[in-house]
Design a protein around this motif. Structure first.
Motif, PDB file in Angstrom:
ATOM      1  N   SER A  41       4.420 -12.042 -10.957  1.00 45.49           N
ATOM      2  CA  SER A  41       4.595 -11.467  -9.999  1.00 45.49           C
ATOM      3  C   SER A  41       4.648  -9.764 -10.191  1.00 45.49           C
ATOM      4  CB  SER A  41       5.538 -11.653  -9.001  1.00 45.49           C
ATOM      5  OG  SER A  41       5.416 -13.167  -8.556  1.00 45.49           O
ATOM      6  N   PHE A  42       4.603  -9.427 -11.468  1.00 46.05           N
ATOM      7  CA  PHE A  42       4.537  -7.966 -11.419  1.00 46.05           C
ATOM      8  C   PHE A  42       3.349  -7.205 -10.867  1.00 46.05           C
ATOM      9  CE2 PHE A  42       8.071  -8.819 -14.581  1.00 46.05           C
ATOM     10  CZ  PHE A  42       8.770  -7.532 -14.526  1.00 46.05           C
ATOM     11  N   ASP A  43       2.172  -7.720 -11.252  1.00 42.99           N
ATOM     12  CA  ASP A  43       1.311  -7.422 -10.526  1.00 42.99           C
ATOM     13  C   ASP A  43       1.064  -7.153  -8.899  1.00 42.99           C
ATOM     14  OD1 ASP A  43       0.996 -10.048 -10.474  1.00 42.99           O
ATOM     15  OD2 ASP A  43      -1.235 -10.276 -11.512  1.00 42.99           O
ATOM     16  N   ASN A  44       1.693  -8.401  -8.583  1.00 50.29           N
ATOM     17  CA  ASN A  44       1.803  -8.420  -7.015  1.00 50.29           C
ATOM     18  C   ASN A  44       2.608  -7.116  -6.607  1.00 50.29           C
ATOM     19  OD1 ASN A  44       2.031  -9.106  -4.420  1.00 50.29           O
ATOM     20  ND2 ASN A  44       3.158 -11.167  -4.927  1.00 50.29           N
ATOM     21  N   ALA A  45       3.862  -6.986  -7.083  1.00 51.91           N
ATOM     22  CA  ALA A  45       4.773  -5.903  -6.839  1.00 51.91           C
ATOM     23  C   ALA A  45       3.842  -4.613  -7.002  1.00 51.91           C
ATOM     24  CB  ALA A  45       6.060  -5.951  -7.484  1.00 51.91           C
ATOM     25  N   ILE A  46       3.159  -4.199  -7.827  1.00 44.15           N
ATOM     26  CA  ILE A  46       2.593  -2.987  -8.134  1.00 44.15           C
ATOM     27  C   ILE A  46       1.464  -2.803  -6.841  1.00 44.15           C
ATOM     28  CG2 ILE A  46       0.873  -1.858  -9.476  1.00 44.15           C
ATOM     29  CD1 ILE A  46       2.407  -2.962 -11.970  1.00 44.15           C
ATOM     30  N   VAL A  47       0.665  -4.025  -6.417  1.00 43.00           N
ATOM     31  CA  VAL A  47      -0.131  -3.665  -5.358  1.00 43.00           C
ATOM     32  C   VAL A  47       0.572  -3.823  -4.127  1.00 43.00           C
ATOM     33  CG1 VAL A  47      -2.081  -5.035  -4.141  1.00 43.00           C
ATOM     34  CG2 VAL A  47      -1.889  -5.141  -6.694  1.00 43.00           C
ATOM     35  N   ASN A  48       1.723  -4.264  -3.998  1.00 39.57           N
ATOM     36  CA  ASN A  48       2.414  -4.300  -2.828  1.00 39.57           C
ATOM     37  C   ASN A  48       2.801  -2.733  -2.510  1.00 39.57           C
ATOM     38  OD1 ASN A  48       1.703  -6.967  -2.296  1.00 39.57           O
ATOM     39  ND2 ASN A  48       4.159  -7.444  -2.632  1.00 39.57           N
ATOM     40  N   ALA A  49       3.258  -2.066  -3.764  1.00 36.72           N
ATOM     41  CA  ALA A  49       3.988  -0.741  -3.679  1.00 36.72           C
ATOM     42  C   ALA A  49       3.087   0.059  -3.074  1.00 36.72           C
ATOM     43  CB  ALA A  49       4.356  -0.515  -5.079  1.00 36.72           C
ATOM     44  N   ARG A  50       1.734   0.076  -3.573  1.00 35.02           N
ATOM     45  CA  ARG A  50       0.758   1.185  -3.452  1.00 35.02           C
ATOM     46  C   ARG A  50       0.660   1.051  -1.751  1.00 35.02           C
ATOM     47  NH1 ARG A  50      -0.005   5.557  -4.785  1.00 35.02           N
ATOM     48  NH2 ARG A  50      -0.914   5.100  -7.187  1.00 35.02           N
ATOM     49  N   ILE A  51       0.693  -0.305  -0.966  1.00 33.83           N
ATOM     50  CA  ILE A  51       0.445  -0.503   0.436  1.00 33.83           C
ATOM     51  C   ILE A  51       1.740   0.182   1.132  1.00 33.83           C
ATOM     52  CG2 ILE A  51      -0.083  -1.844   2.203  1.00 33.83           C
ATOM     53  CD1 ILE A  51      -1.437  -3.746  -0.048  1.00 33.83           C
ATOM     54  N   LEU A  52       2.960  -0.313   0.490  1.00 35.11           N
ATOM     55  CA  LEU A  52       3.928  -0.053   1.227  1.00 35.11           C
ATOM     56  C   LEU A  52       4.486   1.400   1.105  1.00 35.11           C
ATOM     57  CD1 LEU A  52       5.896  -2.172   2.167  1.00 35.11           C
ATOM     58  CD2 LEU A  52       7.769  -1.717   0.427  1.00 35.11           C
ATOM     59  N   GLU A  53       3.728   2.304   0.181  1.00 40.38           N
ATOM     60  CA  GLU A  53       3.942   3.700   0.298  1.00 40.38           C
ATOM     61  C   GLU A  53       3.524   4.398   1.663  1.00 40.38           C
ATOM     62  OE1 GLU A  53       3.752   5.015  -4.314  1.00 40.38           O
ATOM     63  OE2 GLU A  53       1.953   4.930  -3.103  1.00 40.38           O
ATOM     64  N   GLN A  54       2.545   3.811   2.424  1.00 40.93           N
ATOM     65  CA  GLN A  54       1.761   4.210   3.446  1.00 40.93           C
ATOM     66  C   GLN A  54       2.622   3.861   4.797  1.00 40.93           C
ATOM     67  OE1 GLN A  54      -2.317   3.218   3.632  1.00 40.93           O
ATOM     68  NE2 GLN A  54      -2.028   2.439   1.439  1.00 40.93           N
ATOM     69  N   MET A  55       3.872   2.863   4.483  1.00 41.24           N
ATOM     70  CA  MET A  55       4.486   2.508   5.865  1.00 41.24           C
ATOM     71  C   MET A  55       5.946   3.289   6.166  1.00 41.24           C
ATOM     72  SD  MET A  55       3.791  -1.540   5.011  1.00 41.24           S
ATOM     73  CE  MET A  55       4.200  -2.446   6.473  1.00 41.24           C
ATOM     74  N   SER A  56       6.386   3.193   7.270  1.00 36.55           N
ATOM     75  CA  SER A  56       7.527   3.945   7.528  1.00 36.55           C
ATOM     76  C   SER A  56       8.644   3.260   6.942  1.00 36.55           C
ATOM     77  CB  SER A  56       7.580   4.116   9.009  1.00 36.55           C
ATOM     78  OG  SER A  56       7.569   2.798   9.793  1.00 36.55           O
ATOM     79  N   PRO A  57       9.904   3.760   7.048  1.00 37.35           N
ATOM     80  CA  PRO A  57      11.224   2.931   6.502  1.00 37.35           C
ATOM     81  C   PRO A  57      11.279   1.922   7.420  1.00 37.35           C
ATOM     82  CG  PRO A  57      11.621   5.490   6.474  1.00 37.35           C
ATOM     83  CD  PRO A  57      10.167   5.419   7.051  1.00 37.35           C
TER      84      PRO A  57
END
Length: 344
Positions: A41-57
């Motif tokens: 799931s490391f690749d999953n986490a990396i992809v998620n992180a790029r999307i999550l950067e655009q979201m509010s807290p």
């Protein structure tokens, strides 16, 4: 360590539940499944992180609460039950009763056997979705290129209209006709995976073009984050991506145990929680911006996973192979990023 505190607490609780449920054997199998899920799931986490950067807290918290509930209960329990219920044409209650019988997955009529028989359809859907995700990344303009030759070739291919969909459809046709025992089922599932990606990805772009992202965005430091409808679309996108990554692990887990409770504890509670902790860690530390090739490595790992999923329609491929290959690619991209930064 603060990012992973919740994951360690959940891990301890999961192991206690496993011990109360099935003793030390259950604890051991739960641990093996958790390690397998995290390694995949490391690749999953990396992809998620790029999307999550655009979201509010606030939406990040929703991802860690509602999102984890969907990952644990939805994908690790309800999804397999739904697959078995539809495949065997039985109601969900009977499917649950069948699951709790813990039958041998190699014996016809058991829960694991029925789920394994549905693997070609699941692999076709997940493989096509992940393939579209990887190709879309490489077809877009990038400031950096890690593997220069193949990425430059993919960039040129991306200039064709609807290139990602065309390449995916060609590969799907080849796979369904050459490898699948039931070509129609594999073809239908693969096309459904492509349509799902186009709908989710297209919806996000459509909202962006209409100004939804600008209308629902707010400044947070130097970054622009989204809320409202735009954040909801990103949240849905994250959940679909997470589901696509989990297909292979859920099916592969039945090669280790046929007990759905242990699978939910190992893959769901422990594995899914660590994926979310990794995602938040990557976002807070700015890992993706600091390590310029790590995102490329993740998408090469995704492309590898997509191809292995399609190959698994005909060939038996161990999840360990997938995890080792994906992990190796990400490690190499990490090393390349460190070398690049030192040279800079």
């Amino acid at each position: 360590m603060k990012n992973f505190r919740g994951s360690f607490i959940v891990t301890l609780l999961a192991l206690i539940i496993a011990f109360l449920y099935g003793g030390w054997d259950a604890v051991f199998i739960t641990t093996i499944l958790a390690i397998l899920e995290i390694s995949l799931s490391f690749d999953n986490a990396i992809v998620n992180a790029r999307i999550l950067e655009q979201m509010s807290p606030a939406w990040r918290k929703i991802f860690l609460t509602v999102g984890i509930l969907i990952a644990v209960v939805g994908m690790r329990l309800i999804f397999p039950l739904a697959v078995v219920s539809i495949s065997a044409q039985m109601n969900p209650i009977k499917a649950l009763e069948l699951a709790l019988q813990k039958g041998n997955p190699e014996q016809a009529g058991t829960y694991g056997y029925i789920l394994h028989q549905a693997h070609p359809s699941i692999a076709a859907f997940g493989g096509m979705f992940l393939l579209m995700l990887a190709l879309t990344f490489f077809f877009d303009e990038r400031a950096h290129h890690w593997l220069k030759l193949p990425e430059s070739i993919l960039k040129k291919l991306g200039k064709l209209p609807l290139a990602s969909a065309l390449i995916s459809l060609i590969l799907l046709l080849f796979t369904s006709e050459i490898f699948a025992e039931n070509p129609h089922t594999v073809l239908f599932s693969g096309i459904l995976g492509i349509i799902t990606f186009l709908l989710v990805d297209g919806l996000g772009k459509l909202m962006s073009e209409r100004g939804a992202l600008a209308e629902n965005s707010q400044s947070l430091g130097k970054s622009l984050v989204v809320t409202g409808r735009a954040a909801f679309v990103l949240f849905l996108y994250l959940e679909v991506i997470d589901a696509s990554f989990s297909f292979d692990g859920v099916i592969g887990a039945f090669a280790i145990t046929a007990d759905p409770i242990i699978i939910m504890l190992g893959l769901g509670l422990v594995g899914a929680m660590f994926v979310r902790s990794l995602t938040i860690f990557f976002v807070q530390k700015g890992i993706l911006d600091e390590l310029v090739y790590i995102e490329h490595g993740a998408h090469w790992a995704i492309l590898t996973l997509a191809l292995l999923l399609l190959a698994s329609i005909h060939f038996e491929i161990n999840d360990v192979v997938t995890g080792v290959l994906g992990g190796l690619i990400i490690i190499l991209s990490f090393i390349s990023s460190v070398i690049y930064n030192r040279r800079k």
